[in-house]
Design a protein around this motif. Structure first.
Motif, PDB file in Angstrom:
ATOM      1  N   SER A 104       0.812  -1.270   0.008  1.00 48.90           N
ATOM      2  CA  SER A 104       0.080  -0.110   0.204  1.00 48.90           C
ATOM      3  C   SER A 104       1.020   1.288   0.017  1.00 48.90           C
ATOM      4  O   SER A 104       1.933   1.101   0.722  1.00 48.90           O
ATOM      5  CB  SER A 104      -0.866   0.130   1.188  1.00 48.90           C
ATOM      6  N   SER A 105       0.427   2.347  -0.596  1.00 54.97           N
ATOM      7  CA  SER A 105       1.101   3.519  -0.880  1.00 54.97           C
ATOM      8  C   SER A 105       0.295   4.629  -1.082  1.00 54.97           C
ATOM      9  O   SER A 105      -0.978   4.623  -1.496  1.00 54.97           O
ATOM     10  CB  SER A 105       2.047   3.437  -1.930  1.00 54.97           C
ATOM     11  N   VAL A 106       0.775   5.756  -0.785  1.00 55.41           N
ATOM     12  CA  VAL A 106      -0.198   7.032  -1.078  1.00 55.41           C
ATOM     13  C   VAL A 106      -0.752   7.094  -2.667  1.00 55.41           C
ATOM     14  O   VAL A 106      -1.890   7.286  -2.953  1.00 55.41           O
ATOM     15  CB  VAL A 106       0.592   8.191  -0.462  1.00 55.41           C
ATOM     16  N   HIS A 107       0.331   6.710  -3.648  1.00 48.77           N
ATOM     17  CA  HIS A 107       0.377   6.996  -4.914  1.00 48.77           C
ATOM     18  C   HIS A 107       0.661   5.693  -5.499  1.00 48.77           C
ATOM     19  O   HIS A 107       1.529   4.902  -5.134  1.00 48.77           O
ATOM     20  CB  HIS A 107       1.252   7.996  -5.401  1.00 48.77           C
ATOM     21  N   ARG A 108      -0.121   5.503  -6.777  1.00 46.81           N
ATOM     22  CA  ARG A 108       0.069   4.152  -7.282  1.00 46.81           C
ATOM     23  C   ARG A 108       1.377   3.707  -7.971  1.00 46.81           C
ATOM     24  O   ARG A 108       1.585   2.494  -7.738  1.00 46.81           O
ATOM     25  CB  ARG A 108      -1.112   4.039  -8.446  1.00 46.81           C
ATOM     26  N   ALA A 109       2.224   4.987  -8.184  1.00 43.42           N
ATOM     27  CA  ALA A 109       3.336   4.605  -9.019  1.00 43.42           C
ATOM     28  C   ALA A 109       4.428   3.823  -7.781  1.00 43.42           C
ATOM     29  O   ALA A 109       4.933   2.920  -8.199  1.00 43.42           O
ATOM     30  CB  ALA A 109       3.933   5.759  -9.500  1.00 43.42           C
ATOM     31  N   ASP A 110       4.297   4.540  -6.911  1.00 40.61           N
ATOM     32  CA  ASP A 110       5.220   3.742  -5.826  1.00 40.61           C
ATOM     33  C   ASP A 110       4.922   2.317  -5.366  1.00 40.61           C
ATOM     34  O   ASP A 110       5.656   1.488  -5.206  1.00 40.61           O
ATOM     35  CB  ASP A 110       5.256   4.675  -4.264  1.00 40.61           C
ATOM     36  N   GLY A 111       3.527   2.155  -5.431  1.00 44.13           N
ATOM     37  CA  GLY A 111       3.217   0.779  -4.760  1.00 44.13           C
ATOM     38  C   GLY A 111       3.513  -0.189  -6.032  1.00 44.13           C
ATOM     39  O   GLY A 111       3.842  -1.365  -6.140  1.00 44.13           O
ATOM     40  N   LEU A 112       3.046   0.190  -7.268  1.00 42.45           N
ATOM     41  CA  LEU A 112       3.324  -0.730  -8.475  1.00 42.45           C
ATOM     42  C   LEU A 112       4.921  -1.082  -8.696  1.00 42.45           C
ATOM     43  O   LEU A 112       5.559  -2.183  -8.904  1.00 42.45           O
ATOM     44  CB  LEU A 112       2.740  -0.070  -9.730  1.00 42.45           C
ATOM     45  N   ASP A 113       5.633  -0.124  -8.461  1.00 44.68           N
ATOM     46  CA  ASP A 113       7.087  -0.169  -8.930  1.00 44.68           C
ATOM     47  C   ASP A 113       7.658  -1.014  -7.647  1.00 44.68           C
ATOM     48  O   ASP A 113       8.613  -1.773  -7.603  1.00 44.68           O
ATOM     49  CB  ASP A 113       7.617   1.264  -8.686  1.00 44.68           C
ATOM     50  N   ALA A 114       7.323  -0.716  -6.383  1.00 41.99           N
ATOM     51  CA  ALA A 114       7.671  -1.503  -5.235  1.00 41.99           C
ATOM     52  C   ALA A 114       7.262  -3.018  -5.176  1.00 41.99           C
ATOM     53  O   ALA A 114       8.025  -3.853  -5.164  1.00 41.99           O
ATOM     54  CB  ALA A 114       7.267  -0.868  -3.809  1.00 41.99           C
ATOM     55  N   CYS A 115       5.992  -3.178  -5.594  1.00 47.59           N
ATOM     56  CA  CYS A 115       5.501  -4.698  -5.834  1.00 47.59           C
ATOM     57  C   CYS A 115       6.669  -5.374  -6.852  1.00 47.59           C
ATOM     58  O   CYS A 115       6.777  -6.509  -6.733  1.00 47.59           O
ATOM     59  CB  CYS A 115       4.000  -4.554  -6.379  1.00 47.59           C
ATOM     60  N   LYS A 116       6.597  -4.656  -8.141  1.00 46.51           N
ATOM     61  CA  LYS A 116       7.710  -5.501  -8.945  1.00 46.51           C
ATOM     62  C   LYS A 116       8.815  -5.743  -8.476  1.00 46.51           C
ATOM     63  O   LYS A 116       9.437  -6.823  -8.829  1.00 46.51           O
ATOM     64  CB  LYS A 116       7.603  -4.567 -10.291  1.00 46.51           C
ATOM     65  N   PHE A 117       9.551  -4.588  -7.736  1.00 44.96           N
ATOM     66  CA  PHE A 117      10.782  -5.015  -7.355  1.00 44.96           C
ATOM     67  C   PHE A 117      10.813  -5.856  -6.174  1.00 44.96           C
ATOM     68  O   PHE A 117      11.710  -6.922  -6.168  1.00 44.96           O
ATOM     69  CB  PHE A 117      11.349  -3.656  -6.476  1.00 44.96           C
ATOM     70  N   LEU A 118       9.949  -6.085  -5.336  1.00 43.82           N
ATOM     71  CA  LEU A 118       9.740  -7.044  -4.344  1.00 43.82           C
ATOM     72  C   LEU A 118       9.502  -8.557  -4.814  1.00 43.82           C
ATOM     73  O   LEU A 118      10.519  -9.319  -4.637  1.00 43.82           O
ATOM     74  CB  LEU A 118       8.671  -6.876  -3.205  1.00 43.82           C
ATOM     75  N   ILE A 119       8.788  -8.874  -6.043  1.00 46.15           N
ATOM     76  CA  ILE A 119       8.706  -9.924  -6.419  1.00 46.15           C
ATOM     77  C   ILE A 119       9.998 -10.509  -7.280  1.00 46.15           C
ATOM     78  O   ILE A 119      10.520 -11.515  -7.282  1.00 46.15           O
ATOM     79  CB  ILE A 119       7.368 -10.364  -7.419  1.00 46.15           C
ATOM     80  N   ASP A 120      10.612  -9.413  -8.060  1.00 44.94           N
ATOM     81  CA  ASP A 120      11.666  -9.836  -8.832  1.00 44.94           C
ATOM     82  C   ASP A 120      12.934 -10.005  -7.614  1.00 44.94           C
ATOM     83  O   ASP A 120      13.773 -11.194  -8.106  1.00 44.94           O
ATOM     84  CB  ASP A 120      12.143  -8.639  -9.500  1.00 44.94           C
TER      85      ASP A 120
END
Length: 198
Positions: A104-120
């Motif tokens: 979860s994040s305030v803005h979607r870009a942070d959440g989406l980028d972090a989610c991709k980073f975490l799985i990778d």
């Protein structure tokens, strides 16, 4: 609340399914304008072979430490509120979730980028191992992210090692002249030249 208290990391014992709703509820918050998720599921085919299930094993204490470290790195890079990461162990039949990440994040870009980073990063560095079980056999698999990370580290190491030493190593190979390994099409999967199922 500290950053670690805003992470929910679970390596689920064999027989426990991933409760997607639990992890989405955990990361939900009034200040979060976005929740990004990733759900890795077992698919039914891989390179023309029928997949029955995936089987996962892990060194749980180290896997947990690695995931905490990855979450810390994500927090230092993106503006994240909460993170949930869950990974199953044991058999995971076709159609079921083996790994789930919610951010979860305030803005979607942070959440989406972090989610991709975490799985990778999970796929590249966390000690969780996968076996694909087919109708006609089974094989332990290396994730493509793991292979990419290994090549990246090797390139960094090679740039540090003196050139003559590197050239001698390349000429001799890893085992000198004692062993010669030849690759054939039938055993290509074992070399790591493949992609994972989730």
């Amino acid at each position: 609340m500290s950053a670690e208290e805003k992470n929910l990391i679970e390596i689920l014992e064999e027989g426990h399914k991933v409760d997607v709703v639990k992890y989405i509820d955990y990361v939900s918050a009034p200040q979060a304008g976005a929740i990004a998720t990733f759900s890795g599921t077992t698919r039914d085919m891989f390179e023309g072979k029928t997949v029955l299930e995936l089987r996962y094993e892990a060194y749980v204490p180290m896997a947990t430490r690695c995931l905490i470290s990855i979450c810390t790195t994500a927090r230092s890079t993106w503006d994240i509120h909460k993170i949930a990461v869950a990974h199953r162990l044991g058999p995971v039949p076709v159609g079921e979730t083996s790994v789930f990440i919610a951010v979860s994040s305030v803005h979607r870009a942070d959440g989406l980028d972090a989610c991709k980073f975490l799985i990778d990063e999970l796929k590249a560095s966390v000690p969780i191992w996968k076996k694909e079980v087919y109708t006609n056999g089974e094989i332990w698999k290396e994730n493509s992210e793991f292979m990419e990370k290994r090549l990246e580290l090797a390139e960094k190491r090679d740039s540090i090692v003196k050139k003559p030493v590197v050239e001698e190593h390349r000429r001799r190979g890893c085992c000198g002249s004692k062993v010669r390994v030849e690759e054939d099409e039938e055993h290509k999967d074992i070399t790591g030249d493949n992609k994972s199922s989730s």
